[in-house]
Scaffold this active site. Structure first.
Site, PDB file in Angstrom:
ATOM      1  N   CYS A  33      84.460 -11.558 119.036  1.00 26.64           N
ATOM      2  CA  CYS A  33      85.586 -11.807 118.134  1.00 26.64           C
ATOM      3  C   CYS A  33      85.139 -11.773 116.684  1.00 26.64           C
ATOM      4  O   CYS A  33      85.944 -12.015 115.783  1.00 26.64           O
ATOM      5  CB  CYS A  33      86.221 -13.163 118.400  1.00 26.64           C
ATOM      6  N   CYS A 102      89.271 -19.641 110.997  1.00 26.41           N
ATOM      7  CA  CYS A 102      87.851 -19.724 110.624  1.00 26.41           C
ATOM      8  C   CYS A 102      87.480 -21.166 110.290  1.00 26.41           C
ATOM      9  O   CYS A 102      86.380 -21.633 110.610  1.00 26.41           O
ATOM     10  CB  CYS A 102      87.550 -18.839 109.428  1.00 26.41           C
TER      11      CYS A 102
HETATM   12  S1  FES Z   1      85.405 -14.732 111.338  1.00 28.44           S
HETATM   13 FE1  FES Z   1      86.905 -13.199 111.828  1.00 28.44          FE
HETATM   14  S2  FES Z   1      88.466 -13.719 110.493  1.00 28.44           S
HETATM   15 FE2  FES Z   1      86.961 -15.155 109.939  1.00 28.44          FE
END
Ligand code: FES
Ligand SMILES: Cc1ncc(COP(=O)(O)O)c(C=O)c1O
Ligand SMILES: Cc1ncc(COP(=O)(O)O)c(C=O)c1O
Ligand code: FES
Lengths: 122, 384, 384
Positions: A33, A102
């Protein structure tokens, strides 16, 4: 896109690194991700005495990691555990909507590190 | 600033802006009117149409002006399939098209059409065999881009066009990233429709063109006062059209030189990055590639951070990382060429333009090296 | 040149062009990118959105940029009816809409929708009674223009909007000819959607805006990279957007003055023409009219010749004559207000702008008088 505060913490991240003899380590996220965060804590007298992070992730992920280490340092373990994603985002003067997860990650990583510390000390 | 994101957009050339200026204030008439100041505008428009046609080997009557690459793609694709829907409902495209094509195809899928998205393999290029196999007696349109905007690979358009012709299927190509950068001739390429955009070739934003081969009929998707053969109604953006014409004229003059120059700069860039930065890789085929484009990935780091650090040093570059996109999805192009998500996260696209210099390339290599090092030093998945 | 065709288009104001220029060459970045030169472009775009919103009493989030009045009309009308087609299939509009609305409605009629075209009578204004009667439980959209582009009449938009609201019907107005010329406030007017265009208010051509009231959902008609809330995808025309913003800012500042000034000039023009030229008549209501517009007909002559003679004297004006149109049809607007074909052939539209002077008006009256005389002297249907 990012506030000056976010950019400051991204460009001059505080407390980057690892703690060799950490009392707790929290690792969250998934490189697939695009985010993977590890927080190391050292606890003394029930307080976060030292804290370091390593992050693979976007600018916001790095800035929130940096910010949460600042927020947590010196706090009692319980108070540090209570730091929410909104606290982190607010301390950075806000994050874009799509980047709120985040800051979630940063709070989760710290909590994981504290969980890890507690599990070793109970 | 060192600007190395020419696939995103380019600055308007001085000569282009100068050509445009009189059409804002002096020859400002509506080209549909027939008094002098309107006729002047009309005349400039038609001269511009000739210049656009000349760059791609077309007749001026085969060119309509649009509001950009996206509108050209929409007018072409929907126009053909809606006009021919009684003949069939099948469309063939590729997995690495621009959203203007992919999203249009997805919309058509929701409305009764069937779409085949051809794979492009590691090289980022479709296989003619796959195309041949995909064709059915229901196929009414093939739409495959000429040059990809992320990795710069060139598709075998002339060959695709031949097959389309043999099968009496209309063929559209999105040539937004090839026109003005490599030779483009609508007859050599065997295309029926071709999209282009002004701002990728040092022309203004908000203007583009669509080549429509004679006797190719389209169903209009916009309705109004009948301008541009009923396909793009509305008062014409005369200054934009004049700018597009001038940009095409310059592109034609400088094409040969720029191809050589940009290939040299790009190869220097690729060589510099790959040899100076460990665990760095080039994305997509090296040979069948437009001159100015290089797309890398760096293990262990994330592209948004890289772009921000480069920006801090005055360098404008781009990434295909999900974290930089609004929808937090990784680039569909990097996925299509087989990159794992974690690798596409560490991607960097550098696209050169004629105003870039060797000195700039050297600086960018150095700055990238430093930025990658820095991000790796704080990365939780980089261990050296 | 004496330019008196401001309803067709207007020159770009010096201040507008100056505001635009840096966005061609200096802040040329793609607003979707997040390095500095892209962010500058994005910022300018959002400031412009605020200025547009301010002129019409809207929130900036309720404004999307389009490529002009025609695209705004298409996005609004098709967007609403396609989104609500399960609720009904009936549209109400007027007989004197711009082709961008009429042709869109005709296209929808071919695709299963029913359209009522309200009459406008001699005054060129719809009757509220007619509207009320036309509404059925299948009505999903009312689209009625604010100010007509040929005769300048003002429709009772606020009242129409109230009725639309009471009946829970979406209401769109084409305000291309009213914004910047008379006060326009989306809340006072009770509209859900409002179209405007840059080049009618001294901004550039090829740029416009659409006001979309919060929580109003539209089905997109163009597909691509998601810009402008998915409704107008494609790289944004940043310089055009900046120009539109500046034009709106100036229009707001000068609105009150210009309304008075243009009303004075226009009344002078009307008085001069009607009193100096025998058998000359004003088309459409005199009272409910935008300040700068006057539309006449002169018995016994044909408009194209009139426009050409005036052009010979350096005067730019327009006609509703069929002979000057591509399709050789007389103006549907003049027909709708009851003009016989023979009269609409002798029509002349003069539309004033703030740079016109009393001296110019005097010259135009005199030139028109001479031209009409000359044409009548050779006319087979004029006998004095
Ligand atoms: S780590 Fe992917 S949007 Fe912040
Ligand atoms: C391959 C390709 N197609 C279409 C477009 C869309 O062009 P525009 O931004 O002019 O709408 C672009 C660029 O954005 C592109 O790179
Ligand atoms: C009332 C009206 N609507 C729509 C339009 C179309 O605007 P554009 O030329 O910007 O597409 C015009 C002018 O041409 C107009 O006068
Ligand atoms: S008289 Fe010639 S077109 Fe009408």
């Amino acid at each position: 896109m990012y506030t000056d505060k976010v950019m400051d913490h991204f460009q001059n991240p505080r407390n980057v690194g690892e703690i060799e003899d950490a009392d707790g380590i929290g690792e969250v996220g998934n490189p697939t991700c695009g985010d993977m965060m590890t927080i190391y804590i050292k606890v003394k007298d029930d307080k976060i005495d030292d804290i370091k992070f390593k992050t693979f992730g976007c600018g916001a992920a790095i800035a929130t990691s940096s910010m949460i280490t600042e927020l947590a340092k010196g706090k009692t373990v319980d108070d540090a555990y209570a730091i929410s994603r909104n606290d982190v985002a607010e301390a950075l003067n806000g994050l874009p909507d799509v980047k709120m997860h985040c800051s979630n990650l940063a709070a989760d990583a710290l909590q994981a590190a504290i969980d890890n510390y507690r599990s070793k000390n109970s | 600033m060192i600007y190395m994101d020419h696939a995103a957009t380019a600055p308007v050339r001085k000569e282009v802006l100068e050509a445009m200026e009189p059409y804002f204030t002096k020859y400002f008439g509506n080209p549909s009117t027939f008094y002098t100041v309107g006729r002047e505008a009309k005349k400039a428009m038609e001269e511009s149409r000739e210049k656009v046609a000349e760059l791609i080997g077309a007749n001026p009557e085969e060119i309509i002006f649009t509001t950009g690459g996206t509108q050209s793609d929409n007018i072409a694709i929907k126009g053909i399939v809606l006009k021919n829907k009684n003949k069939g409902n099948h469309i063939i495209t590729s997995q690495i098209e621009h959203p203007a094509v992919i999203e249009t195809c997805k919309y058509l899928e929701k409305n009764g059409f069937e779409v085949t998205y051809l794979p492009v393999y590691e090289e980022g290029i479709i296989k003619i065999e796959d195309l041949k196999e995909a064709i059915t007696d229901k196929t009414i349109l093939i739409t495959i881009m000429h040059v990809n905007n992320e990795i710069g690979t060139i598709q075998p358009i002339a060959e695709i066009g031949k097959i389309a012709k043999e099968n009496k299927i209309k063929f559209h190509t999105d040539a937004v990233q090839s026109v003005g950068k490599i030779p483009v001739d609508v007859n050599e390429l065997n295309v029926d429709l071709l999209s282009m955009s002004g701002h990728k070739i040092y022309g203004p934003k908000g203007i583009g063109a669509l080549y429509i081969r004679k006797r190719t009929r389209l169903e209009p998707i916009l309705h109004g006062g009948g301008q541009e053969k009923d396909l793009n109604p509305g008062t014409e953006n005369v200054s934009g059209i004049v700018g597009l014409g001038k940009a095409c004229e310059i592109a034609k003059e400088e094409l040969e030189y720029n191809q050589k120059y940009l290939t040299k700069l790009r190869d220097m860039l690729i060589e510099g990055i790959l040899s100076n930065i460990e665990e760095s890789y080039l994305n997509g085929d090296l040979i069948n590639k437009v001159p100015g484009t290089a797309n890398f990935h760096f293990v262990g780091i994330e592209g948004e951070g890289l772009v921000l650090l480069l920006d801090g040093k005055g360098i404008a570059a781009s990434t295909g990382s999900a974290c930089s996109s609004k929808k937090l999805e990784a680039s569909h192009v990097l996925k299509a060429i087989g990159l794992e998500d974690v690798d596409s996260h560490g991607s960097l696209r550098l696209t050169l333009g004629s105003e870039n210099t060797e000195e700039e390339v050297t600086k960018v290599i150095q700055a990238t090296e430093e930025a990658v090092k820095r991000l790796r030093s704080m990365s939780s998945i980089w261990n050296q």
